[in-house]
Structure formats: C-alpha cells, structure tokens
Write an enzyme that holds these catalytic residues in place. Structure first.
Site, PDB file in Angstrom:
ATOM      1  N   LYS A 230       0.848  -1.185   0.000  1.00  0.00           N
ATOM      2  CA  LYS A 230       0.000   0.000   0.000  1.00  0.00           C
ATOM      3  C   LYS A 230       0.887   1.239   0.000  1.00  0.00           C
ATOM      4  O   LYS A 230       1.775   1.373   0.843  1.00  0.00           O
ATOM      5  CB  LYS A 230      -0.911  -0.010   1.241  1.00  0.00           C
ATOM      6  CG  LYS A 230      -1.736   1.258   1.409  1.00  0.00           C
ATOM      7  CD  LYS A 230      -2.534   1.225   2.707  1.00  0.00           C
ATOM      8  CE  LYS A 230      -3.222   2.558   2.968  1.00  0.00           C
ATOM      9  NZ  LYS A 230      -3.957   2.568   4.231  1.00  0.00           N
TER      10      LYS A 230
ATOM     11  N   ILE B 278      -4.777  -0.233  13.471  1.00  0.00           N
ATOM     12  CA  ILE B 278      -3.682  -1.126  13.848  1.00  0.00           C
ATOM     13  C   ILE B 278      -2.505  -0.314  14.382  1.00  0.00           C
ATOM     14  O   ILE B 278      -1.809  -0.741  15.312  1.00  0.00           O
ATOM     15  CB  ILE B 278      -3.277  -2.013  12.658  1.00  0.00           C
ATOM     16  CG1 ILE B 278      -4.386  -3.059  12.407  1.00  0.00           C
ATOM     17  CG2 ILE B 278      -1.944  -2.696  12.893  1.00  0.00           C
ATOM     18  CD1 ILE B 278      -4.137  -3.962  11.219  1.00  0.00           C
TER      19      ILE B 278
ATOM     20  N   GLU C 220      -8.113   6.855   7.857  1.00  0.00           N
ATOM     21  CA  GLU C 220      -6.683   6.966   7.571  1.00  0.00           C
ATOM     22  C   GLU C 220      -5.920   5.727   8.054  1.00  0.00           C
ATOM     23  O   GLU C 220      -4.718   5.782   8.281  1.00  0.00           O
ATOM     24  CB  GLU C 220      -6.108   8.231   8.211  1.00  0.00           C
ATOM     25  CG  GLU C 220      -6.409   9.516   7.446  1.00  0.00           C
ATOM     26  CD  GLU C 220      -5.570   9.665   6.162  1.00  0.00           C
ATOM     27  OE1 GLU C 220      -4.680   8.824   5.938  1.00  0.00           O
ATOM     28  OE2 GLU C 220      -5.830  10.630   5.409  1.00  0.00           O
TER      29      GLU C 220
END
Length: 504
Positions: free
Chosen positions: A83, A344, A340
């Site tokens: 990502k 985690i 956003e």
C-alpha cells in the site's frame, strides 16, 4: 481512597481477548519480556472479532522489525499486498479525487517547505500538480511497486486481519504465551479497586498482576470493571455505523486503499491477494442501515463471500486507557473510524508505549499519568486530522456534507487550517503521527489553496525554479517507469518465503 502505587513486581500478564489487538500485544510482550513474565491470553472461538482493520500505515514495518518478522513469510501468510497511500474519491466534491500518499513531496529548504516553491511555481505557471513531485503517489497512480535501495519507497500493507492474528499467535506461543480457550463471564477485584482475576464460563479463575483489555467494544475490564468513561467526539465525527463484507478478487490488486465518499459517509475497498475487503461507513442520522447496505452491495466488485455485517460504534476515547492494573488496547480504549487506517497503528503504539513504561518493579501512578497523557495527545492529533477530511469540503449534494462543513471544529484544528490557508505553513507537534506532508496533501486535496507562500521561493528566477521543479519530476518519472506492476511484484516476492534478495 484507592492506593495507586503498587510495589509488588508485575510478573503475571493476562491478555483478555485475542484478535489483532490481543495477539499484537502478546507478540511484542513475549518478544521483549517473555523470559521474565508469565503471559496468558484468553480468547473464545464463540466471540468474533470486528476484523475490519485490514489497511495499515508504514509504521507497521517498524513493529515487524522489532518482532524480527520475515516480510515475505508474513505477506504470504496474511495474503497481503503493498500500500502506497489512500485514494480519496469524491471527498472534496463529487467527481473530484486525490491521493494521500506515504511519501515525501519535493525537496524542502531549511527556511520553507517544498509547498512554498510549488505554490510560487503555480502562480508563475511553472508547476504541475503537487502530486507530480512525489514518488509514492506517482507509482500508485501507475499501479507499480518495488522495494528500492536505502528504503527509497515508503509503504504499508493491506492484510487479512484474521490471518494476521493467527500468524502472530504462531510467533507468540513458542515464546511462552499460553493461550486459554474460554469466554470471560465475570471478574473479581482487590479492595483497592484493581482487578484480581477473571473467571471463565467453565469456572476457571485466572489471576494476574496486570490485565490488558483487548475485549473490543465490550471493554469488559477498562470499561465495566474499572468504570472508565469515554470522551465522545460525535459532535465532530457524525459517522456511527459501518457495514463490512468480503468479496472475491476480480482484478489486479492496486497499491492503494480506496475511500469513496457518498452522501452520508464513505466506502472502503481494500485489495488483498485472495479477496477484497469492502465496507461502508455512515451516519445513522443521515442514512438508514437498509439503504446503506443496498448502496454498499451495489458498489462492490465480485461475488460476496460472507453476509454483510453491521458494526455500531461511537467515535470516542477512554479518558484513561491505563487505570489501576488494567490497560485498554484496541477497540476497548476507544474508536476512530478507519479513514486513515490508524486502527492497527494505535494498537501498535499502545503496545510499544507499554513496553517502554513497563512497571516491572510495581505499578506507579507517575507511569500511568505519563502513559495516558501521551495516548490522549496522540489521539487528539489523529482526531483533528480525520475531522479535517470532513470539514474542508465543497459538496452541496447532501445535508451530511453541509453539516460537516458548517460545524464548529476544535480550536487546535482551526489554527492549523487558518495557518495553512493564510501562509502555506504547516507544523508538526513532537511525536505526532502525521507529518507535514500528510497535512499538506489532504488540505490541498480537499480544495484548500494557500493565499501566500514564503518569500524564499520568490528568490528563484523563472528558469531556476523551472529547472528545480522539472528535475524532481523527471527523476520520479524515470524511476516509476522502471518499476514492475504491483501484481507482478507481489506474485514474485510472495511466491516463496525463503527467497532472499528483494527486487529493485
């Protein structure tokens, strides 16, 4: 009055709840202090996890370095993809999109950030789009990725949260973590108000010196046992529902999380190797669940693999996430919608912070106070950043977006907005998660153009500024065109965990 200073050494750790939060805590504690502690983790197969935290930010790579995780093995086990940022679609206005990437943009001068030189270039007709000067953003647009020398590409992961928890369990148990299957039905407390033990449905009682509450929204210990209230942020963050569904993968995974705005919130799309995570986040005051579910399913690709799941939440934070001998980590400590991908990260930060302040010689109130102060400061900054996405918009198609634009916002956020709008300047508070370039990308992306820039940028003549900007763009373009496609790189890189060298 409860005695909050406990000289008794902390040797028995009880982690209540599994999932991502529980097993991240178990993995870190066992790696760092496993030889000194008795660590138990209680989880029940009967109790499901929320499991929507499948997009991450680059800080997770640091956490994995601490755990000495083999990246190829991790990605293969969790069916992860890379990502490079988040694509915000329709947030500024219907049909207008931008990308918040993980990279830096341009080159700063010691007197002023790159945005000042770019802004001067825009005014003189010499600059392209702000994103043209960011490697990660351009690579994501071209659907390309590779590891570059000297950590030249900032990245995170899309991952299967359920598989991630299982992967961390396999790391943790050989390091001494004892997993106990069972459902916690009650707890007992010491006279001073601390938790003494938890009792399972089987009748088994488990005592501990410190308890880590990873029981999700139930917040069994930090909420129920310790009666710790939350600070409610619903006045600024209207969304209070989510519906999640997994679908089959029907195309090549892109190195971007997609965040698609709708009339009362937004929809996510997270591409993994084997499937796609989807969900819709919305305000129940502006949209009903039945309509939201239909809207979600009308805007997914591929066959649904599970039934859509409704998740009710309140945007909030516990006033204290460490109270007595209980530390709330994950959803038990509070919740910020995953716009956003910070869910985690906040688990990771809580775990690392606890390791840094671990009360080996006994729990001290000074440690508790410092821990809570750091948690509250960090979450307030993230909260402001999320509010920014909603408040600065030009949409007039629904009451939700009008209400968000017209609402009163925290003074801390108002100052940041006014500073950038008037001067083009941004600042970063020490230990704040989002750096200057993140704020710039989102503020520009949401349609906020500064009125002025630092005069240093005007000292460059047209030819010099044109060469400066053009050189940055050319270097990025030359790099991007040499990168493999994201899918090809993932397939090659994750094909075998023991494959040694990273491709360039």
């Amino acid at each position: 009055m409860r005695d909050t200073n406990h000289r008794q050494p902390v040797r028995r750790i009880v982690i209540c709840g599994g999932g991502t939060a529980g097993w991240m805590a178990a993995a870190a504690i066992s790696k760092v202090l496993g030889k000194l502690l008795d660590i138990k983790l209680i989880e029940s197969e009967e109790i499901g996890t929320v499991g929507v935290g499948e997009a991450t930010i680059p800080t997770l790579t640091n956490f994995h370095n601490v755990l000495e995780i083999n990246e190829q093995e991790f990605m293969a086990e969790t069916q992860a993809t890379f990502k490079l940022g988040i694509s915000f679609e329709g947030w500024r206005n219907v049909g207008e999109n931008y990308i918040h990437s993980f990279g830096t943009t341009g080159v700063d001068h010691w007197t002023a950030g790159f945005q000042h030189f770019w802004h001067s270039g825009v005014q003189r007709g010499l600059a392209g789009d702000y994103g043209d000067y960011c490697l990660e953003l351009k690579a994501s647009q071209e659907n390309r990725f590779a590891h570059l020398p000297n950590n030249g590409m900032n990245y995170a992961y899309h991952l299967d949260a359920s598989r991630y928890a299982k992967y961390l369990r396999r790391l943790s148990e050989p390091r001494g973590v004892q997993r106990i299957e069972g459902k916690i039905v009650r707890f007992s407390k010491h006279e001073n108000g601390d938790v003494r033990s938890v009792v399972l449905a089987s009748g088994q009682e488990i005592e501990g010196d410190m308890f880590i509450d990873c029981t999700g929204f139930r917040a069994l210990l930090i909420g129920e046992a310790m009666d710790e209230p939350v600070t409610d942020w619903s006045e600024w963050l209207f969304c209070d529902r989510a519906i999640a569904v997994q679908t089959e993968a029907v195309g090549a995974p892109v190195p971007l999380t997609r965040s698609m705005a709708h009339q009362a919130g937004w929809q996510w799309r997270i591409p993994l190797q084997h499937r796609v995570g989807n969900g819709i986040v919305f305000s129940s005051r502006h949209l009903d669940e039945e309509t939201a579910a239909r809207q979600l399913m009308a805007n997914v690709e591929g066959r649904a693999l599970i039934e859509p799941r409704v998740i009710k939440f309140k945007p909030c934070q516990r006033r204290q996430t460490w109270k007595g001998n209980v530390v709330g980590i994950g959803l038990s400590s509070g919740f910020l919608e995953p716009i956003e991908s910070t869910s985690i990260h906040l688990i990771q930060r809580s775990v690392i912070r606890l390791m840094q302040m671990f009360p080996s010689d006994g729990i001290q109130q000074a440690d508790i106070d410092e821990y809570n102060a750091q948690c509250n400061s960090e979450i307030d900054h993230i909260r402001d950043f999320i509010i920014l996405h909603y408040h600065v918009n030009n949409r007039t198609d629904s009451q939700f977006w009008i209400d968000a634009r017209e609402m009163s916002i925290p003074d801390s956020l108002r100052h940041r907005i006014e500073l950038f709008r008037e001067t083009g300047r941004v600042f970063r508070i020490p230990n704040e998660l989002f750096a200057e370039n993140s704020w710039i990308q989102v503020m520009l992306g949401q349609g906020m153009m500064p009125k002025s820039h630092h005069q240093t940028a005007d000292l460059m003549g047209d030819e010099e500024l044109k060469a400066f900007l053009g050189g940055i763009k050319s270097r990025i373009d030359r790099t991007v065109v040499q990168l493999p496609t994201h899918q090809a790189y993932v397939e090659r890189y994750c094909g075998r965990p023991d494959r040694g060298a990273r491709a360039a």
